[in-house]
Design an enzyme around this catalytic site. Structure first.
Site, PDB file in Angstrom:
ATOM      1  N   SER A 103       0.841  -1.200   0.000  1.00 12.11           N
ATOM      2  CA  SER A 103       0.000   0.000   0.000  1.00 12.11           C
ATOM      3  C   SER A 103       0.880   1.256   0.000  1.00 12.11           C
ATOM      4  O   SER A 103       1.633   1.483  -0.945  1.00 12.11           O
ATOM      5  CB  SER A 103      -0.966  -0.053   1.182  1.00 12.11           C
ATOM      6  N   ASP A 235      -9.460  -6.528  -3.757  1.00 13.39           N
ATOM      7  CA  ASP A 235      -8.981  -5.256  -3.204  1.00 13.39           C
ATOM      8  C   ASP A 235      -9.921  -4.134  -3.627  1.00 13.39           C
ATOM      9  O   ASP A 235      -9.998  -3.788  -4.801  1.00 13.39           O
ATOM     10  CB  ASP A 235      -7.562  -4.975  -3.703  1.00 13.39           C
ATOM     11  N   HIS A 263      -7.601  -5.909   0.376  1.00 17.72           N
ATOM     12  CA  HIS A 263      -6.542  -4.929   0.618  1.00 17.72           C
ATOM     13  C   HIS A 263      -5.937  -5.241   1.977  1.00 17.72           C
ATOM     14  O   HIS A 263      -6.307  -4.666   2.999  1.00 17.72           O
ATOM     15  CB  HIS A 263      -7.099  -3.501   0.579  1.00 17.72           C
TER      16      HIS A 263
END
Length: 282
Positions: A103, A235, A263
């Site tokens: 991320s 995600d 995610h």
């Protein structure tokens, strides 16, 4: 061998932990937005080290045991977060490393690969986007009802251990998928994160206020490090357009889909594949 220590980096104190043998090729793990190094599972790190890597993980500033800043007033920018990663390598005497970023950590890794190519041996980007540094790093998803992964949650007192642990568990579940760990594991993780954090609320707010630094998307074509992009099919933070854009932008990169993953840091069910991809790429 596992060691944890506080190190002076760019005028602050950063908590750093290493797994494996100092003579092995270094591999730096970069956590996500507001994420301490605890998000990288201990066993996951040990298995990377068993693959012949010196694994390095650390607490971003404003997370874990690293230096924290007043909530709402971060005296740093997104570029400083990148410089902290480079500073950790400098203090350890490592001229370059394999980078694995999740991320926000993936955004930091992209920036390092574009700005400091000589310091990157390989690049593994997990659940991230090419749009770090854009005014809005998220591409708009197709119109759809609000999902549990994007639902607004009420503010809580992050100094309240019970409330904070419950919220972390809820957030992990909301972002995850069918392979997300069961409640007992999530509770142990959330409790560890709370207990190791000097100020749990600081990174959650300050990292977003600090921003991502200048856009890097237009320079991704200059990246020369071997790159693999790992992305969950579930995600919702960065839908499929994001990893595809990354794969198109970074020369010779490979996009690997993780079926049933949201995610989230790779859940144990996909570790074998993820570890193989990281070690093969590195």
């Amino acid at each position: 061998m596992v060691t944890e220590t506080m190190m002076p980096v760019n005028g602050i104190q950063v908590c750093v932990e290493t797994f494996g043998e100092p003579a092995d090729p270094p591999l730096l793990l970069l956590s996500g937005d507001g994420g301490s190094m605890d998000w990288w599972d201990d066993e996951f790190c040990r298995r990377l080290a068993a693959g012949g890597r010196l694994v390095v993980r650390y607490d971003h500033r404003d997370t874990g045991r690293s230096t924290c800043f007043p909530i709402g007033s971060p005296a740093y920018s997104g570029e400083d977060l990148m410089n902290d990663a480079l500073g950790v390598l400098d203090v350890l005497g490592l001229p370059s490393a394999h980078l694995v970023g999740f991320s926000l950590g993936g955004g930091i890794a992209q920036r390092i690969a574009a700005d400091h190519p000589g310091r990157v041996l390989s690049l593994t980007l997990i659940s991230t986007s090419a749009r770090s540094g854009d005014p809005d790093p998220a591409l708009p998803p197709p119109p759809a009802p609000v999902s549990v992964a994007t639902r607004p949650l009420p503010e809580i007192d992050w100094t309240d251990r019970k409330a904070a642990v419950a919220r972390l568990i809820t957030e992990i579940r909301d972002r995850g998928g069918p392979f997300t760990a069961a409640e007992p594991h999530l509770r142990r993780l959330a409790e560890r994160i709370f207990d190791r954090s000097a100020d749990l609320a600081a990174g959650r707010r300050n990292h977003r206020l600090a921003g991502y630094g200048p856009p890097v998307r237009d320079r991704l074509g200059t990246i020369v490090a071997p790159t693999v992009i790992l992305h969950g099919t579930l995600d919702q933070r960065f839908p499929a357009e994001h990893p595809r854009e990354l794969a198109d932008a970074i020369p010779k990169s490979r996009l690997v889909w993780l079926e049933g993953v949201g995610h989230e840091l790779p859940p144990r069910a996909v570790w074998d594949r993820v570890l193989d991809e990281i070690l093969h790429n590195a």
